[in-house]
Write a protein that holds these residues in place. Structure first.
Motif, PDB file in Angstrom:
ATOM      1  N   ILE A  91       0.834  -1.200   0.000  1.00 43.03           N
ATOM      2  CA  ILE A  91       0.000   0.000   0.000  1.00 43.03           C
ATOM      3  C   ILE A  91       0.870   1.252   0.000  1.00 43.03           C
ATOM      4  O   ILE A  91       0.616   2.211  -0.730  1.00 43.03           O
ATOM      5  CB  ILE A  91      -0.942   0.010   1.212  1.00 43.03           C
ATOM      6  CG1 ILE A  91      -1.866  -1.203   1.180  1.00 43.03           C
ATOM      7  CG2 ILE A  91      -1.754   1.298   1.254  1.00 43.03           C
ATOM      8  CD1 ILE A  91      -2.788  -1.265  -0.015  1.00 43.03           C
ATOM      9  N   GLU A  92       1.927   1.251   0.818  1.00 43.42           N
ATOM     10  CA  GLU A  92       2.783   2.422   0.925  1.00 43.42           C
ATOM     11  C   GLU A  92       3.532   2.707  -0.370  1.00 43.42           C
ATOM     12  O   GLU A  92       3.918   3.837  -0.630  1.00 43.42           O
ATOM     13  CB  GLU A  92       3.775   2.261   2.076  1.00 43.42           C
ATOM     14  CG  GLU A  92       3.132   2.346   3.447  1.00 43.42           C
ATOM     15  CD  GLU A  92       4.138   2.317   4.573  1.00 43.42           C
ATOM     16  OE1 GLU A  92       5.290   1.895   4.322  1.00 43.42           O
ATOM     17  OE2 GLU A  92       3.779   2.721   5.694  1.00 43.42           O
ATOM     18  N   ASP A  96      -3.219  -0.518  -4.627  1.00 43.48           N
ATOM     19  CA  ASP A  96      -4.600  -0.271  -4.210  1.00 43.48           C
ATOM     20  C   ASP A  96      -5.201  -1.439  -3.436  1.00 43.48           C
ATOM     21  O   ASP A  96      -6.140  -1.248  -2.666  1.00 43.48           O
ATOM     22  CB  ASP A  96      -5.473   0.007  -5.442  1.00 43.48           C
ATOM     23  CG  ASP A  96      -5.084   1.290  -6.144  1.00 43.48           C
ATOM     24  OD1 ASP A  96      -5.456   2.351  -5.641  1.00 43.48           O
ATOM     25  OD2 ASP A  96      -4.401   1.224  -7.175  1.00 43.48           O
ATOM     26  N   ASP A  97      -4.678  -2.637  -3.645  1.00 45.48           N
ATOM     27  CA  ASP A  97      -5.230  -3.809  -2.971  1.00 45.48           C
ATOM     28  C   ASP A  97      -4.177  -4.913  -2.969  1.00 45.48           C
ATOM     29  O   ASP A  97      -3.129  -4.789  -3.624  1.00 45.48           O
ATOM     30  CB  ASP A  97      -6.512  -4.285  -3.646  1.00 45.48           C
ATOM     31  CG  ASP A  97      -7.507  -4.856  -2.641  1.00 45.48           C
ATOM     32  OD1 ASP A  97      -7.052  -5.432  -1.630  1.00 45.48           O
ATOM     33  OD2 ASP A  97      -8.720  -4.732  -2.873  1.00 45.48           O
ATOM     34  N   SER A 157      -2.817   8.966  -4.161  1.00 41.05           N
ATOM     35  CA  SER A 157      -3.396   7.866  -4.924  1.00 41.05           C
ATOM     36  C   SER A 157      -4.909   8.058  -4.938  1.00 41.05           C
ATOM     37  O   SER A 157      -5.461   8.857  -4.161  1.00 41.05           O
ATOM     38  CB  SER A 157      -3.046   6.521  -4.288  1.00 41.05           C
ATOM     39  OG  SER A 157      -3.754   6.351  -3.066  1.00 41.05           O
ATOM     40  N   THR A 159      -7.254   6.065  -3.892  1.00 37.17           N
ATOM     41  CA  THR A 159      -7.839   5.671  -2.619  1.00 37.17           C
ATOM     42  C   THR A 159      -7.561   6.716  -1.548  1.00 37.17           C
ATOM     43  O   THR A 159      -8.450   7.066  -0.757  1.00 37.17           O
ATOM     44  CB  THR A 159      -7.283   4.310  -2.176  1.00 37.17           C
ATOM     45  OG1 THR A 159      -7.568   3.335  -3.185  1.00 37.17           O
ATOM     46  CG2 THR A 159      -7.912   3.868  -0.858  1.00 37.17           C
ATOM     47  N   GLU A 160      -6.322   7.233  -1.504  1.00 38.17           N
ATOM     48  CA  GLU A 160      -5.985   8.269  -0.523  1.00 38.17           C
ATOM     49  C   GLU A 160      -6.841   9.511  -0.736  1.00 38.17           C
ATOM     50  O   GLU A 160      -7.327  10.119   0.229  1.00 38.17           O
ATOM     51  CB  GLU A 160      -4.506   8.632  -0.641  1.00 38.17           C
ATOM     52  CG  GLU A 160      -3.562   7.543  -0.206  1.00 38.17           C
ATOM     53  CD  GLU A 160      -2.140   7.790  -0.666  1.00 38.17           C
ATOM     54  OE1 GLU A 160      -1.254   7.027  -0.247  1.00 38.17           O
ATOM     55  OE2 GLU A 160      -1.898   8.736  -1.455  1.00 38.17           O
ATOM     56  N   LEU A 163     -10.400   8.956   0.426  1.00 41.94           N
ATOM     57  CA  LEU A 163     -10.432   8.951   1.883  1.00 41.94           C
ATOM     58  C   LEU A 163     -10.405  10.378   2.422  1.00 41.94           C
ATOM     59  O   LEU A 163     -11.216  10.748   3.286  1.00 41.94           O
ATOM     60  CB  LEU A 163      -9.243   8.150   2.417  1.00 41.94           C
ATOM     61  CG  LEU A 163      -9.017   8.159   3.925  1.00 41.94           C
ATOM     62  CD1 LEU A 163     -10.236   7.606   4.655  1.00 41.94           C
ATOM     63  CD2 LEU A 163      -7.772   7.344   4.277  1.00 41.94           C
ATOM     64  N   THR A 195      -6.515  -2.687   5.550  1.00 41.96           N
ATOM     65  CA  THR A 195      -6.250  -1.858   4.378  1.00 41.96           C
ATOM     66  C   THR A 195      -6.631  -0.407   4.642  1.00 41.96           C
ATOM     67  O   THR A 195      -5.931   0.521   4.225  1.00 41.96           O
ATOM     68  CB  THR A 195      -7.033  -2.387   3.155  1.00 41.96           C
ATOM     69  OG1 THR A 195      -6.665  -3.739   2.920  1.00 41.96           O
ATOM     70  CG2 THR A 195      -6.729  -1.563   1.917  1.00 41.96           C
ATOM     71  N   ASN A 199      -4.108   2.914   4.713  1.00 41.11           N
ATOM     72  CA  ASN A 199      -4.348   4.109   3.902  1.00 41.11           C
ATOM     73  C   ASN A 199      -4.444   5.369   4.745  1.00 41.11           C
ATOM     74  O   ASN A 199      -4.006   6.438   4.323  1.00 41.11           O
ATOM     75  CB  ASN A 199      -5.610   3.918   3.064  1.00 41.11           C
ATOM     76  CG  ASN A 199      -5.351   3.182   1.771  1.00 41.11           C
ATOM     77  OD1 ASN A 199      -4.854   3.753   0.804  1.00 41.11           O
ATOM     78  ND2 ASN A 199      -5.662   1.901   1.750  1.00 41.11           N
ATOM     79  N   ARG A 202      -0.860   6.268   5.542  1.00 42.28           N
ATOM     80  CA  ARG A 202      -0.215   6.878   4.377  1.00 42.28           C
ATOM     81  C   ARG A 202      -0.684   8.307   4.174  1.00 42.28           C
ATOM     82  O   ARG A 202       0.104   9.209   3.872  1.00 42.28           O
ATOM     83  CB  ARG A 202      -0.526   6.059   3.124  1.00 42.28           C
ATOM     84  CG  ARG A 202       0.234   4.761   3.012  1.00 42.28           C
ATOM     85  CD  ARG A 202      -0.052   4.099   1.681  1.00 42.28           C
ATOM     86  NE  ARG A 202       0.374   4.924   0.565  1.00 42.28           N
ATOM     87  CZ  ARG A 202       0.047   4.702  -0.697  1.00 42.28           C
ATOM     88  NH1 ARG A 202      -0.745   3.699  -1.002  1.00 42.28           N
ATOM     89  NH2 ARG A 202       0.502   5.482  -1.659  1.00 42.28           N
ATOM     90  N   LEU A 203      -2.001   8.523   4.329  1.00 37.36           N
ATOM     91  CA  LEU A 203      -2.553   9.861   4.132  1.00 37.36           C
ATOM     92  C   LEU A 203      -1.998  10.834   5.169  1.00 37.36           C
ATOM     93  O   LEU A 203      -1.655  11.981   4.845  1.00 37.36           O
ATOM     94  CB  LEU A 203      -4.074   9.814   4.211  1.00 37.36           C
ATOM     95  CG  LEU A 203      -4.811  11.140   4.017  1.00 37.36           C
ATOM     96  CD1 LEU A 203      -4.441  11.773   2.671  1.00 37.36           C
ATOM     97  CD2 LEU A 203      -6.319  10.926   4.119  1.00 37.36           C
TER      98      LEU A 203
END
Length: 243
Positions: A91-92, A96-97, A157, A159-160, A163, A195, A199, A202-203
């Motif tokens: 993920i980092e 995405d999965d 990303s 996903t980020e 979120l 997961t 995220n 990471r965010l």
């Protein structure tokens, strides 16, 4: 027809994935140039990447970073590594999965369908004037997946970004993990709860680059809140005063 780039150095596994995806109407491309996967990616121009970690020459983490320099295409890791740290690193490094071998082909298909719907299908974001969200000086651009604050900018990303946008639209309010999971993934059946945690981590790290590293608050482990504590400072900054 969606194109799927299969980066897998085990021929039997690659052929099995390709045959299954083709059966359901996808257009699979099996990687062959493991010395320069980035170039092959640019030539194929896929809608999604299935990426192994253990590869010749360079590992999947490296190639994921390379792809992220040119594309926000969804990337799903498919690996025999089952450790939590491997999933965190995946993920980092821009994934995405994550799927662990041995895997069930229907699970692969379900994750693939979910990501493609989110990125290109009925749940995909459209580019329009409403793609800009300004939250007390924190400017989110959905068309570019960027966040800007004062004179700094970061790239997120997909996903980020989703979120951060979900938290920003309810700034100051606690948002449950369940709500965020449903917002980020339309089918949560096969989504590991860890997961979301990865995220969020990471965010937070990326927001630190904007000077906003402490703005996401964890509330009793089951909810998150975006605090807009920078609003007063931003007003002073815009007025030319020292915050």
């Amino acid at each position: 027809m969606y194109k799927v780039f299969i980066v897998e150095d085990e021929p039997k596994i690659a052929e099995m994935l390709a045959a299954h995806l083709e059966k359901y109407g996808y257009q699979p491309y099996v990687a062959c140039n493991f010395k320069n996967l980035k170039q092959e990616f640019l030539e194929v121009r896929p809608h999604l990447v299935l990426l192994d970690i253990n590869l010749p020459y360079f590992d999947g983490f490296y190639w994921c970073r390379q792809i992220r320099t040119v594309s926000n295409v969804p990337i799903v890791y498919v690996s025999a590594r089952s450790g939590e740290m491997d999933q965190v690193m995946a993920i980092e490094n821009g994934g995405d999965d994550y799927l662990t071998k041995p895997f069930h082909l229907d699970v692969v298909l379900a994750k693939l369908k979910s990501l493609l719907r989110r990125t290109y299908g009925e749940y995909a974001y459209s580019v329009s004037s409403s793609d800009i969200l300004d939250l007390s000086g924190l400017v989110l651009d959905r068309s570019r997946f960027t966040a800007e604050f004062r004179d700094r900018s970061i790239h997120l990303s997909k996903t980020e970004f989703q979120l951060l946008e979900a938290l920003a639209r309810k700034a100051g309010q606690a948002v449950s993990r369940e709500t965020l999971l449903e917002t980020l993934w339309d089918d949560t059946t096969f989504v590991d709860d860890n997961t979301l945690t990865v995220n969020v981590t990471r965010l937070r790290k990326k927001l630190e680059e904007l000077g906003l590293g402490d703005c996401i608050e964890t509330i009793r482990r089951h909810r998150y809140k975006l605090n807009v504590q920078w609003a007063d400072e931003q007003a002073a900054w815009m007025g030319g005063e020292e915050p």
